[in-house]
Design an enzyme around this catalytic site. Structure first.
Site, PDB file in Angstrom:
ATOM      1  N   HIS A  47      -0.468  -0.333  -9.505  1.00 33.99           N
ATOM      2  CA  HIS A  47      -1.125  -1.014  -8.543  1.00 33.99           C
ATOM      3  C   HIS A  47      -1.705  -2.036  -9.214  1.00 33.99           C
ATOM      4  O   HIS A  47      -2.816  -2.165  -9.643  1.00 33.99           O
ATOM      5  CB  HIS A  47      -2.666   0.093  -8.233  1.00 33.99           C
ATOM      6  CG  HIS A  47      -2.314  -0.951  -7.238  1.00 33.99           C
ATOM      7  ND1 HIS A  47      -3.205   0.012  -5.544  1.00 33.99           N
ATOM      8  CD2 HIS A  47      -2.773  -2.630  -6.790  1.00 33.99           C
ATOM      9  CE1 HIS A  47      -3.592  -1.443  -5.521  1.00 33.99           C
ATOM     10  NE2 HIS A  47      -3.070  -2.426  -5.192  1.00 33.99           N
ATOM     11  N   GLU A  56      -3.323   7.480  -4.825  1.00 33.73           N
ATOM     12  CA  GLU A  56      -3.488   6.456  -6.150  1.00 33.73           C
ATOM     13  C   GLU A  56      -5.038   7.042  -6.713  1.00 33.73           C
ATOM     14  O   GLU A  56      -6.036   7.288  -5.694  1.00 33.73           O
ATOM     15  CB  GLU A  56      -3.742   5.291  -6.616  1.00 33.73           C
ATOM     16  CG  GLU A  56      -2.364   4.699  -5.931  1.00 33.73           C
ATOM     17  CD  GLU A  56      -2.461   2.649  -5.124  1.00 33.73           C
ATOM     18  OE1 GLU A  56      -3.665   2.874  -5.595  1.00 33.73           O
ATOM     19  OE2 GLU A  56      -1.396   2.544  -5.045  1.00 33.73           O
ATOM     20  N   ARG A  75       0.961  -1.706  -0.046  1.00 35.35           N
ATOM     21  CA  ARG A  75       0.232   0.509   0.257  1.00 35.35           C
ATOM     22  C   ARG A  75       0.842   1.001  -0.132  1.00 35.35           C
ATOM     23  O   ARG A  75       1.596   1.418   0.392  1.00 35.35           O
ATOM     24  CB  ARG A  75      -1.502  -0.092   0.863  1.00 35.35           C
ATOM     25  CG  ARG A  75      -2.185  -1.152   1.666  1.00 35.35           C
ATOM     26  CD  ARG A  75      -3.193  -0.818  -0.218  1.00 35.35           C
ATOM     27  NE  ARG A  75      -4.407  -1.010  -0.183  1.00 35.35           N
ATOM     28  CZ  ARG A  75      -4.379  -2.733  -0.668  1.00 35.35           C
ATOM     29  NH1 ARG A  75      -3.056  -2.499  -1.609  1.00 35.35           N
ATOM     30  NH2 ARG A  75      -5.285  -3.349  -0.666  1.00 35.35           N
TER      31      ARG A  75
END
Ligand code: DGY
Length: 335
Positions: A288, A269, A240
């Site tokens: 991601h 993000e 993360r």
């Protein structure tokens, strides 16, 4: 009997949809762009019995207050840091996730980042695009071998162990790790050694992050931590983005505090296209994609559908995030 209804907030693989259909469930799937905001998702949830959520933001206390009728929320992810689990439990809503099925794909993403950074592959690819593939010099554009080096894993759980296994077995790497609890199997099978966080920073040639984002891990990789790493070290994060401080990472790379970084997760993000990380020789960023393979996404859809079906049948979810909900008098059993 009236058919139960599932709301799905993004398009998920057929493998999951077929399971829902075979179980006699109706579903509404949001197929449009842009994705739904939280308020729209709540409106849809209000008309459905279950929610299959692929990366829906805003699953907070108010969401569960408004959607306390849901019999189950099945996440299309293993991570659940964006969900207020305590609030879900309080309202008797079982939450499910998709553990294990993405271990391999995510570990391979970490490996891809390690190798891409170690060999400056993305930077050199961009050089060719700029017409700068010149005469090769024996000392020019050299990378780093990863074989035989020390891999430091922060969070030696399922994904971290998958990566550590590949690195120990295929690249003969030494594995050190830092966890709250010991991973005795990895110690036995891979010779992995538990070390303190500071020792991991000081000894690793590559540091790979696989820990969940919690209050304890948020921002644990700041400038102070980067300064404890070797100047030849590579930092990799596929967990993360909140685990590292992005401005501190940029500074550490610009000042040569560490050698390079590979990120599959950023903070925030999506990353801004203006981020200096995108133009650095020694940084590689992916959007991601840890679980983005056909095979893995099919398996994730299957797990999510299995959680939905169990929840709507009033059964314990096969992959529960909040098993404590079953001790809750409030538990939402179907009528
Ligand atoms: C997850 O499942 O939590 C991964 O980050 C992929 O989205």
């Amino acid at each position: 009997m009236e058919r139960k209804k599932v709301f799905i907030n993004k398009v998920i693989p057929e493998a999951g949809l077929r399971l829902l259909e075979a179980a006699g469930l109706d579903y509404t799937m949001w197929r449009e762009k842009p994705v739904l905001d939280r308020e729209q998702a709540i409106l849809f949830c209000k008309g459905h019995d279950a929610f299959l959520s692929a990366g829906q933001s805003g699953l907070d206390a108010d969401f569960f207050e408004q959607c306390s009728h849901l019999k189950v929320v099945a996440l299309h992810s293993v991570g659940f840091d964006g969900v207020d689990i305590a609030a879900a439990t309080k309202h008797g809503v079982p939450i499910g996730n998709t553990p294990n099925v993405l271990n391999r794909a995510t570990a391979e993403t970490a490996l891809l980042l390690m190798l891409t950074v170690a060999r400056k592959a993305l930077f050199l690819h961009k050089q060719i695009q700029k017409g700068a593939w010149g005469v090769s010099q024996p000392t020019q554009d050299l990378g780093i071998d990863i074989a035989g080096k020390t891999l430091g894993v922060v969070g030696l759980g399922r994904i971290g162990t998958e990566l550590a296994t590949m690195c120990a077995k295929s690249w003969n790497m030494k594995i050190i790790y830092h966890n709250r609890s010991r991973n005795e199997e990895a110690e036995r099978e891979l010779g992995a050694e538990w070390v303190s966080f500071d020792d991991l920073l000081g000894q690793s040639d590559i540091v790979s992050v696989h820990t969940a984002l919690t209050e304890e891990t948020r921002g644990m990789f700041d400038l102070k931590a980067f300064k404890k790493m070797k100047s030849s070290a590579i930092f990799v994060n596929t967990a993360r983005g909140g685990v590292h401080d992005e401005n501190d990472l940029i500074q550490a790379l610009q000042e040569g505090v560490i050698w390079g970084a590979g990120l599959d997760v950023t903070n925030p993000e999506p990353m801004s296209s203006e981020s200096p990380l995108l133009n650095m020789e020694n940084a590689v960023v992916f959007p991601h994609i840890g679980s983005s393979t056909f095979e893995t996404r099919n398996e994730m859809a299957r797990c999510a559908a299995e959680n939905i079906i169990a929840g709507l049948n009033g059964e314990r979810l096969p992959y529960p995030v909040n098993p404590e909900v079953y001790g809750n008098d409030n538990i939402n059993t179907p009528q």
